[in-house]
Design a protein around this motif. Structure first.
Motif, PDB file in Angstrom:
ATOM      1  N   ALA A  49       0.837  -1.204   0.000  1.00  0.00           N
ATOM      2  CA  ALA A  49       0.000   0.000   0.000  1.00  0.00           C
ATOM      3  C   ALA A  49       0.870   1.252   0.000  1.00  0.00           C
ATOM      4  N   ILE A  50       1.971   1.212   0.768  1.00  0.00           N
ATOM      5  CA  ILE A  50       2.894   2.353   0.784  1.00  0.00           C
ATOM      6  C   ILE A  50       3.490   2.546  -0.621  1.00  0.00           C
ATOM      7  N   TYR A  51       3.894   1.413  -1.217  1.00  0.00           N
ATOM      8  CA  TYR A  51       4.478   1.430  -2.554  1.00  0.00           C
ATOM      9  C   TYR A  51       3.506   2.091  -3.536  1.00  0.00           C
ATOM     10  N   TYR A  52       2.271   1.628  -3.489  1.00  0.00           N
ATOM     11  CA  TYR A  52       1.255   2.156  -4.383  1.00  0.00           C
ATOM     12  C   TYR A  52       0.989   3.632  -4.135  1.00  0.00           C
ATOM     13  N   GLY A  53       0.801   3.941  -2.842  1.00  0.00           N
ATOM     14  CA  GLY A  53       0.518   5.338  -2.479  1.00  0.00           C
ATOM     15  C   GLY A  53       1.636   6.248  -2.946  1.00  0.00           C
ATOM     16  N   ALA A  54       2.880   5.794  -2.762  1.00  0.00           N
ATOM     17  CA  ALA A  54       4.030   6.632  -3.127  1.00  0.00           C
ATOM     18  C   ALA A  54       4.100   6.847  -4.633  1.00  0.00           C
ATOM     19  N   MET A  55       3.682   5.838  -5.399  1.00  0.00           N
ATOM     20  CA  MET A  55       3.690   6.014  -6.849  1.00  0.00           C
ATOM     21  C   MET A  55       2.678   7.085  -7.257  1.00  0.00           C
ATOM     22  N   TYR A  56       1.559   7.141  -6.531  1.00  0.00           N
ATOM     23  CA  TYR A  56       0.576   8.200  -6.791  1.00  0.00           C
ATOM     24  C   TYR A  56       1.142   9.551  -6.344  1.00  0.00           C
ATOM     25  N   GLY A  57       1.760   9.516  -5.162  1.00  0.00           N
ATOM     26  CA  GLY A  57       2.203  10.772  -4.529  1.00  0.00           C
ATOM     27  C   GLY A  57       3.316  11.472  -5.279  1.00  0.00           C
ATOM     28  N   GLY A  58       4.149  10.700  -5.968  1.00  0.00           N
ATOM     29  CA  GLY A  58       5.278  11.301  -6.688  1.00  0.00           C
ATOM     30  C   GLY A  58       4.839  12.430  -7.604  1.00  0.00           C
ATOM     31  N   ALA A  59       3.647  12.274  -8.173  1.00  0.00           N
ATOM     32  CA  ALA A  59       3.163  13.285  -9.115  1.00  0.00           C
ATOM     33  C   ALA A  59       2.876  14.614  -8.418  1.00  0.00           C
ATOM     34  N   ILE A  60       2.515  14.540  -7.117  1.00  0.00           N
ATOM     35  CA  ILE A  60       2.069  15.758  -6.434  1.00  0.00           C
ATOM     36  C   ILE A  60       3.179  16.801  -6.368  1.00  0.00           C
ATOM     37  N   SER A  61       4.385  16.380  -5.927  1.00  0.00           N
ATOM     38  CA  SER A  61       5.451  17.383  -5.853  1.00  0.00           C
ATOM     39  C   SER A  61       5.978  17.744  -7.237  1.00  0.00           C
ATOM     40  N   SER A  62       5.865  16.800  -8.193  1.00  0.00           N
ATOM     41  CA  SER A  62       6.277  17.130  -9.562  1.00  0.00           C
ATOM     42  C   SER A  62       5.433  18.290 -10.087  1.00  0.00           C
TER      43      SER A  62
END
Lengths: 165, 506
Positions: B66-79
């Motif tokens: 779940a962390i892995y998945y969430g982080a893949m989504y989250g990467g876009a936010i700071s980009s």
């Protein structure tokens, strides 16, 4: 970058030689009925490391490779300051764990980083510096039953142990 | 049909209240970690792995996935919001995401990223469910020589497809393997490489110590330097009506979303390739196929959709070789694999037979994590923006403390904390000179398996290396591995011939 590339390759080459010497304390050849000796795997891998360093040094001497013509400095004054402050304060924090334990060094580290480097208010700094060790204690010691090092502050925790265990 | 019944069993475990709670918590945590500049899924999983020892293995892997998945989504936010990729996997998202945010369309970019991630994630999980069991069946027939050949293939892909400096990539693989050999020899039981007679080395170098050192401490030192403390956060207004409007606009990008999903998934399966090249390739293909290629880089939503679908699909894809063959497809899955060893599971083809419950619970949790990640992502956009505004001088010390405590917890030995600090500092200094670090982490995880399978094979053949080439399955894998190892040399010779030919023409 140019000089740093060479220095790093030489340092790593020396380290590779040390690893080869250290591995050869155990048999590195073939032992009948038992296969390769216990030192063989690390010995030949360290030899591979040395070969890579040789490759990088050779490339440098011939003036080819991605970083050989780089004029950029490896670490300018600003980068060096940031690195020394970041890594240095972390090193001191880890060292202090041996003396005053996690619950002493964590708040000190936070105060240094937030108040001295970050210039945050005492209110904000204090809140985080107090909350962090409390959360750490609840999570590690109570939930996970992992005892973190406490240095000479250990006796101060006896009443808390009596209370929770 | 059999797959379906396994999947239903998996859902039964996933939907248990504790596991469901862990998915929601893991997704939210992953989103925050992914959104922080400099931190990605690999850092999140590495730093938080020690926290999972409290729960059973199935729950632990569900939490980390779940962390892995969430982080893949989250990467876009700071980009999108900061113009700094949250992780290398989100680099391609900045190309068009940032211009959109600068035009005041940050919400459009964020919703597009979340939706594309969901589509990419869903398609890849379906592909995963279909492909994993047959591949595991094939892999069951593997012996020691085949296993070793696969390890060689994993290392070879770093050289052939990694795109980094070749001698430095080789060096990184070698040093990772040497570090994995520290401690007691697996066959003879003799102590090896005990530096200075320090007893801490007797239990070997835990891969976690290297992973947290490099991806926690080293990464933070790198971020402190490269950001120079200056961040510029975009403003975003978010409302339900605007989000629905944005979703309607995404109809025109469906083609890019699907292309990114399939491309990302298949790139993700290859060891060493993973989500970063997958997303960059998807961006390139989407631009090539577009009717308005000139608008890319200036704020085209398709430029956000394609890489985001691809990086999520690749993150699932990279789990396929990890679960079926025991070969991780990315640094994050390498850490997950190490975690499985710590939890007492044996990664590799037998996992599907011996630990069926665990595998199917993980697969089912991917479906659930995907759904929760998209919901949490859209719901919490305003909060992410608030966290991103937290100054580095608060985020950095907290992450450092997490690293120190996380590095201490597994073995409860200060020796490991110092070692981790050393790896962090040395890793940072080496990374500045373009030494890639991911191969070292992969190598320290695969090292013990590689050494055992090599020694067993050589015992079987009485020291004859031809065993790796003569067997029906090991032989072709080994040949592919050698070709990949030689790929850079072939390319170099080709370039030289080309230059010579051009010189002759002139």
């Amino acid at each position: 970058m140019r000089r740093a590339e060479l220095v790093m390759a030489v340092v790593l080459a020396v380290f590779s030689c040390y690893l080869m010497w250290k591995s050869s304390e155990l048999p590195v050849g073939w032992i009948p009925e038992r296969g390769p000796g216990p030192g063989a795997f690390p010995f030949w891998l360290a030899a591979g490391m040395l070969a890579c360093c040789g490759w990088i040094i050779l490339r440098w001497l011939r003036g080819v490779g991605p970083l050989v013509k780089s004029e950029e400095s490896y670490m300018d004054r600003h980068s060096l300051n940031q690195f020394l402050l970041g890594a240095g304060s972390l090193g001191v924090m880890i060292g202090l764990i041996h003396v005053i334990g996690v619950y002493g060094s964590v708040p000190l580290f936070l105060i240094f980083y937030m108040r001295v480097l970050g210039g945050h208010t005492w209110m904000k700094t204090g809140t985080i510096a107090i909350l962090s060790p409390v959360i750490t204690f609840l999570f590690f010691e109570l939930a996970l039953k992992i005892t973190l090092p406490k240095g000479f502050t250990e006796p101060m925790f006896y009443p808390i142990y009596d209370l929770v265990y | 049909m059999e797959i379906l019944s396994h999947l239903i069993d998996g859902f039964a475990i996933t939907l248990q209240p504790m596991n469901l709670g862990l998915i929601v918590f893991g997704c939210a945590l992953g989103l925050f970690i992914g959104a922080m500049p400099g931190l990605g899924s690999v850092n999140g999983v590495a730093i938080l792995l020690p926290m999972t020892f409290l729960v059973p293995p199935a729950s632990a892997i569900i939490f980390l996935a779940a962390i892995y998945y969430g982080a893949m989504y989250g990467g876009a936010i700071s980009s999108i919001m900061l113009g700094i990729p949250g992780a290398s996997t989100a680099v391609a998202t900045t190309f068009d995401g940032r211009p959109l945010a600068m035009q005041g369309l940050a919400d459009r970019a964020l919703v597009a990223a979340a939706t594309a991630s969901f589509v990419g994630g869903t398609i890849s999980v379906i592909l995963f469910t279909m492909f994993a069991p047959p591949l595991a069946d094939v892999a069951l027939a593997f012996g020691a020589p085949e296993e070793f050949a696969l390890m060689m293939l994993a290392f070879a892909t770093f050289i052939g497809l990694g795109g980094d400096d070749i001698p430095k990539t080789f060096f990184s693989i070698f040093i990772g393997l040497v570090l994995s050999a520290v401690g007691l020899d697996i066959v003879s039981g003799e102590p090896r490489l005990i530096f200075g007679g320090i007893p801490g080395f007797m239990h070997g170098v835990n891969f976690l110590v290297l992973a947290i050192g490099i991806y926690g401490i080293g990464e933070m030192l790198w971020t402190i330097e490269s950001s120079r403390g200056k961040l510029n956060v975009s403003q975003a207004t978010v409302s339900v009506r605007r989000i629905i409007g944005c979703l309607k606009d995404l109809k025109s990008t469906i083609k890019s979303m699907f292309m990114g999903s399939f491309l990302g998934y298949f790139v993700g399966i290859l060891p060493a390739a993973g989500a970063t090249p997958g997303s960059l390739m998807a961006y390139g293909v989407s631009k090539t196929l577009s009717k308005e290629p000139d608008s890319f880089g200036k704020g085209n939503v398709e430029g956000v959709v394609a890489p985001e679908a691809a990086n999520n699909a690749a993150s699932t894809g990279s789990m396929l070789p990890m679960l079926t063959l025991g070969i991780p497809g990315s640094p994050t899955t390498a850490i997950l694999l190490g975690g499985m060893v710590i939890w007492g599971l044996e990664p590799g083809p037998r996992l599907f037979v011996d630990n069926q419950e665990f595998v199917w619970a993980l697969i089912a949790s991917l479906y659930a994590a995907n759904l929760f990640a998209v919901l949490i992502n859209i719901a919490f956009i305003p909060m992410f923006i608030w966290v991103l505004r937290l100054p580095f001088t608060i985020l950095v010390p907290i992450i450092f403390i997490l690293c120190v405590v996380g590095g201490y917890a597994p073995t409860q030995d200060m020796h490991d904390v110092w070692l981790m600090f050393g790896f962090g500092v040395v890793g940072y200094l080496m990374r500045k000179l373009d030494y890639p670090m991911a191969p070292a982490v992969l190598a320290i995880v695969l090292g013990p398996l590689a050494e055992t399978s090599m020694r067993q094979s050589l015992l079987m053949s009485h020291g004859n290396f031809s065993i790796f080439f003569e067997r029906a399955v090991a032989g072709p894998i080994m040949v592919v591995a050698i070709v990949l190892f030689l790929l850079p040399v072939i390319k170099m010779i080709k370039d030289r011939i080309k230059t010579l030919a051009q010189g002759a023409d002139a």
